[in-house]
Design a protein around this motif. Sequence first.
Motif, PDB file in Angstrom:
ATOM      1  N   TYR A  51       0.841  -1.188   0.000  1.00 20.70           N
ATOM      2  CA  TYR A  51       0.000   0.000   0.000  1.00 20.70           C
ATOM      3  C   TYR A  51       0.880   1.244   0.000  1.00 20.70           C
ATOM      4  O   TYR A  51       1.931   1.285   0.635  1.00 20.70           O
ATOM      5  N   VAL A  52       0.422   2.291  -0.693  1.00 21.86           N
ATOM      6  CA  VAL A  52       1.152   3.547  -0.752  1.00 21.86           C
ATOM      7  C   VAL A  52       0.698   4.442   0.391  1.00 21.86           C
ATOM      8  O   VAL A  52      -0.510   4.660   0.577  1.00 21.86           O
ATOM      9  N   SER A  53       1.646   4.955   1.155  1.00 21.35           N
ATOM     10  CA  SER A  53       1.292   5.914   2.197  1.00 21.35           C
ATOM     11  C   SER A  53       0.984   7.258   1.542  1.00 21.35           C
ATOM     12  O   SER A  53       1.827   7.819   0.839  1.00 21.35           O
ATOM     13  N   SER A  54      -0.195   7.786   1.779  1.00 22.98           N
ATOM     14  CA  SER A  54      -0.630   9.024   1.123  1.00 22.98           C
ATOM     15  C   SER A  54      -0.227  10.270   1.907  1.00 22.98           C
ATOM     16  O   SER A  54      -0.471  11.388   1.457  1.00 22.98           O
ATOM     17  N   ILE A  55       0.378  10.082   3.083  1.00 25.33           N
ATOM     18  CA  ILE A  55       0.852  11.206   3.892  1.00 25.33           C
ATOM     19  C   ILE A  55       2.215  10.839   4.474  1.00 25.33           C
ATOM     20  O   ILE A  55       2.675   9.710   4.340  1.00 25.33           O
ATOM     21  N   SER A  56       2.840  11.795   5.128  1.00 24.38           N
ATOM     22  CA  SER A  56       4.032  11.503   5.920  1.00 24.38           C
ATOM     23  C   SER A  56       3.688  11.672   7.394  1.00 24.38           C
ATOM     24  O   SER A  56       2.812  12.473   7.753  1.00 24.38           O
ATOM     25  N   GLY A  57       4.368  10.895   8.249  1.00 21.60           N
ATOM     26  CA  GLY A  57       4.104  10.988   9.678  1.00 21.60           C
ATOM     27  C   GLY A  57       4.647   9.777  10.409  1.00 21.60           C
ATOM     28  O   GLY A  57       5.302   8.911   9.814  1.00 21.60           O
ATOM     29  N   SER A  58       4.353   9.695  11.699  1.00 16.75           N
ATOM     30  CA  SER A  58       4.864   8.616  12.540  1.00 16.75           C
ATOM     31  C   SER A  58       3.784   7.592  12.838  1.00 16.75           C
ATOM     32  O   SER A  58       2.591   7.916  12.900  1.00 16.75           O
ATOM     33  N   ILE A  59       4.209   6.343  13.014  1.00 20.33           N
ATOM     34  CA  ILE A  59       3.293   5.265  13.404  1.00 20.33           C
ATOM     35  C   ILE A  59       2.965   5.428  14.883  1.00 20.33           C
ATOM     36  O   ILE A  59       3.866   5.459  15.734  1.00 20.33           O
ATOM     37  N   THR A  60       1.685   5.551  15.181  1.00 21.71           N
ATOM     38  CA  THR A  60       1.276   5.860  16.557  1.00 21.71           C
ATOM     39  C   THR A  60       0.323   4.845  17.158  1.00 21.71           C
ATOM     40  O   THR A  60      -0.061   4.994  18.321  1.00 21.71           O
ATOM     41  N   GLY A  61      -0.089   3.835  16.419  1.00 20.57           N
ATOM     42  CA  GLY A  61      -1.001   2.873  17.007  1.00 20.57           C
ATOM     43  C   GLY A  61      -1.437   1.807  16.033  1.00 20.57           C
ATOM     44  O   GLY A  61      -0.994   1.763  14.879  1.00 20.57           O
ATOM     45  N   ILE A  62      -2.318   0.939  16.514  1.00 18.73           N
ATOM     46  CA  ILE A  62      -2.868  -0.160  15.726  1.00 18.73           C
ATOM     47  C   ILE A  62      -4.375  -0.202  15.961  1.00 18.73           C
ATOM     48  O   ILE A  62      -4.837  -0.002  17.087  1.00 18.73           O
ATOM     49  N   LYS A  63      -5.141  -0.456  14.909  1.00 18.11           N
ATOM     50  CA  LYS A  63      -6.575  -0.652  15.057  1.00 18.11           C
ATOM     51  C   LYS A  63      -7.074  -1.618  13.983  1.00 18.11           C
ATOM     52  O   LYS A  63      -6.372  -1.884  13.001  1.00 18.11           O
ATOM     53  N   LYS A  64      -8.278  -2.110  14.165  1.00 23.39           N
ATOM     54  CA  LYS A  64      -8.916  -2.982  13.179  1.00 23.39           C
ATOM     55  C   LYS A  64      -9.567  -2.143  12.092  1.00 23.39           C
ATOM     56  O   LYS A  64     -10.255  -1.161  12.375  1.00 23.39           O
ATOM     57  N   VAL A  65      -9.330  -2.527  10.835  1.00 27.41           N
ATOM     58  CA  VAL A  65      -9.979  -1.849   9.713  1.00 27.41           C
ATOM     59  C   VAL A  65     -10.544  -2.893   8.766  1.00 27.41           C
ATOM     60  O   VAL A  65     -10.158  -4.062   8.795  1.00 27.41           O
ATOM     61  N   ILE A  77      -0.951   5.933  10.996  1.00 27.83           N
ATOM     62  CA  ILE A  77       0.108   6.904  10.717  1.00 27.83           C
ATOM     63  C   ILE A  77      -0.471   8.286  10.979  1.00 27.83           C
ATOM     64  O   ILE A  77      -1.412   8.709  10.315  1.00 27.83           O
ATOM     65  N   THR A  78       0.072   8.971  11.968  1.00 30.62           N
ATOM     66  CA  THR A  78      -0.423  10.297  12.332  1.00 30.62           C
ATOM     67  C   THR A  78       0.246  11.353  11.460  1.00 30.62           C
ATOM     68  O   THR A  78       1.480  11.415  11.359  1.00 30.62           O
ATOM     69  N   ASN A  79      -0.567  12.156  10.825  1.00 27.81           N
ATOM     70  CA  ASN A  79      -0.120  13.129   9.831  1.00 27.81           C
ATOM     71  C   ASN A  79       0.731  14.231  10.477  1.00 27.81           C
ATOM     72  O   ASN A  79       0.331  14.825  11.465  1.00 27.81           O
ATOM     73  N   ASP A  80       1.928  14.490   9.917  1.00 25.73           N
ATOM     74  CA  ASP A  80       2.721  15.631  10.377  1.00 25.73           C
ATOM     75  C   ASP A  80       2.545  16.844   9.465  1.00 25.73           C
ATOM     76  O   ASP A  80       3.134  17.896   9.708  1.00 25.73           O
ATOM     77  N   PHE A  81       1.728  16.680   8.403  1.00 32.15           N
ATOM     78  CA  PHE A  81       1.356  17.759   7.483  1.00 32.15           C
ATOM     79  C   PHE A  81       2.572  18.407   6.813  1.00 32.15           C
ATOM     80  O   PHE A  81       2.539  19.565   6.420  1.00 32.15           O
ATOM     81  N   LYS A  82       3.656  17.628   6.652  1.00 35.86           N
ATOM     82  CA  LYS A  82       4.863  18.153   6.016  1.00 35.86           C
ATOM     83  C   LYS A  82       5.034  17.651   4.589  1.00 35.86           C
ATOM     84  O   LYS A  82       5.879  18.161   3.850  1.00 35.86           O
ATOM     85  N   GLU A  83       4.267  16.621   4.199  1.00 41.09           N
ATOM     86  CA  GLU A  83       4.317  16.096   2.828  1.00 41.09           C
ATOM     87  C   GLU A  83       5.733  15.685   2.427  1.00 41.09           C
ATOM     88  O   GLU A  83       6.166  15.884   1.283  1.00 41.09           O
ATOM     89  N   ASN A  84       6.485  15.133   3.376  1.00 40.70           N
ATOM     90  CA  ASN A  84       7.832  14.656   3.060  1.00 40.70           C
ATOM     91  C   ASN A  84       7.751  13.418   2.174  1.00 40.70           C
ATOM     92  O   ASN A  84       7.134  12.436   2.540  1.00 40.70           O
ATOM     93  N   ALA A  85       8.374  13.462   1.026  1.00 41.55           N
ATOM     94  CA  ALA A  85       8.388  12.317   0.114  1.00 41.55           C
ATOM     95  C   ALA A  85       9.826  11.937  -0.191  1.00 41.55           C
ATOM     96  O   ALA A  85      10.641  12.781  -0.576  1.00 41.55           O
ATOM     97  N   LYS A  86      10.122  10.668   0.004  1.00 40.21           N
ATOM     98  CA  LYS A  86      11.499  10.209  -0.178  1.00 40.21           C
ATOM     99  C   LYS A  86      11.637   9.180  -1.284  1.00 40.21           C
ATOM    100  O   LYS A  86      12.737   8.820  -1.689  1.00 40.21           O
ATOM    101  N   ALA A  87      10.496   8.680  -1.773  1.00 36.23           N
ATOM    102  CA  ALA A  87      10.548   7.584  -2.741  1.00 36.23           C
ATOM    103  C   ALA A  87      11.208   8.020  -4.050  1.00 36.23           C
ATOM    104  O   ALA A  87      10.909   9.081  -4.586  1.00 36.23           O
ATOM    105  N   LYS A  88      12.131   7.202  -4.548  1.00 31.46           N
ATOM    106  CA  LYS A  88      12.766   7.452  -5.830  1.00 31.46           C
ATOM    107  C   LYS A  88      11.978   6.737  -6.918  1.00 31.46           C
ATOM    108  O   LYS A  88      11.736   5.539  -6.829  1.00 31.46           O
ATOM    109  N   ILE A  89      11.560   7.473  -7.915  1.00 30.81           N
ATOM    110  CA  ILE A  89      10.709   6.924  -8.965  1.00 30.81           C
ATOM    111  C   ILE A  89      11.492   6.849 -10.269  1.00 30.81           C
ATOM    112  O   ILE A  89      12.026   7.853 -10.741  1.00 30.81           O
ATOM    113  N   ARG A  90      11.555   5.639 -10.813  1.00 33.25           N
ATOM    114  CA  ARG A  90      12.268   5.438 -12.081  1.00 33.25           C
ATOM    115  C   ARG A  90      11.396   5.956 -13.238  1.00 33.25           C
ATOM    116  O   ARG A  90      10.265   5.525 -13.425  1.00 33.25           O
ATOM    117  N   LYS A  91      11.920   6.899 -13.987  1.00 33.94           N
ATOM    118  CA  LYS A  91      11.171   7.509 -15.081  1.00 33.94           C
ATOM    119  C   LYS A  91      11.533   6.837 -16.398  1.00 33.94           C
ATOM    120  O   LYS A  91      12.690   6.876 -16.826  1.00 33.94           O
TER     121      LYS A  91
END
Length: 374
Positions: A51-65, A77-91
């Motif tokens: 799954y692709v993480s749609s935000i950046s932030g820290s893992i803060t818990g577990i729940k049933k979904v 994943i609790t949102n830090d609202f910084k939109e940090n993206a590190k993934a390298k994408i091969r073009k």
Amino acid sequence: MINLIKLKNNNDVNIVNKINDFQSPNSIYIPIVDNVRANDYVYKNSIINGYVSSISGSITGIKKVLINNELVNAVEITNDFKENAKAKIRKKKVNNKEELIECLKVFKLDFIADKITNIDKINNLVISSIDEENYSMKEFLRLANDYSDILGTIDELTNILGLKESTLATKNTNYNSISNVKSIIGTYPNIKVTLVPDKYMISYKDFLCDYLNIPSSETLVLTTNEVYYIYNALKFKYVDSVLITISGNAIAKSLVINTRLGTSLKEIINELIKITIDDYEVYLNGYIKGRRVSSIDDIIITLDTESIVINQKMSDEVTDCIKCGACERICPCHINVLKCYLNNYSHKRCIGCGLCDYVCPANINLKEIVWRDK
């Protein structure tokens, strides 16, 4: 011969023609894996358990979904609202069917890649902007708002797949989409626009191909949203948001919402939706085709999420079958539904449309018995 059904709208439900953004959830949820820990930092576009993480932030818990009709553990994943993206994408430019499939898998659009892979020889490409049920506007509004990107991508797909022509199918009542498309369709001579009747079942691949008089086995049918996801992949971008429709007669106003993948439905409702009655029931992905869920608390938004219907709770008392034959008369696949019910067996032709449930006066869950993929 296909059996298309004209369904009446509920006049209590107000369907809107604009998209509302909810792009800043406090948290998102991704099914859990062994190699993640509390307080681990997750970058936007990181791939976790496929799954692709749609935000950046820290893992803060577990729940049933709820994923694929099953409750599973997920990390919050609790949102830090910084939109940090590190993934390298091969073009890499896509030139043919094989490279398209590879590209889609890189961007975690395997379900579209599988559609393409499963057809040995694609001789027809059909793009459908047809929503399956009356109270979903996901496909209609995608085309109405992103028609330029959609048409450009259809044109590109036509060339990639080596086809001479493609077909864009839309309901003859989708006036906004038709007007927008007509304004630039002359730029794309290899795209044919076909208007189809506003009837239930026309969105199903076999029925749509039958209506268009083309062989289903040789035809790739994509929705406008799937084309939009492909547009992102061809631009080397991950899909991080999805359109969902929230409607029903138990809410003050229906909305089409553009929200981040993994967002909790409960957070969306708390922020944007006013439920007007206490005694309500929730249906995931359609009132007819979808299924009733016990709680909104467990639902997260995925690429499979089409719509949420919140209706006043009706009596769920099941009575004895009166053998009225309504289920057989409405079945688009001409199945002897009553016989399946009385003998408790599924049928290979059943497509799970839910019309037999919809018309049953005894409130029997016929789809649960007849649907081969239940």
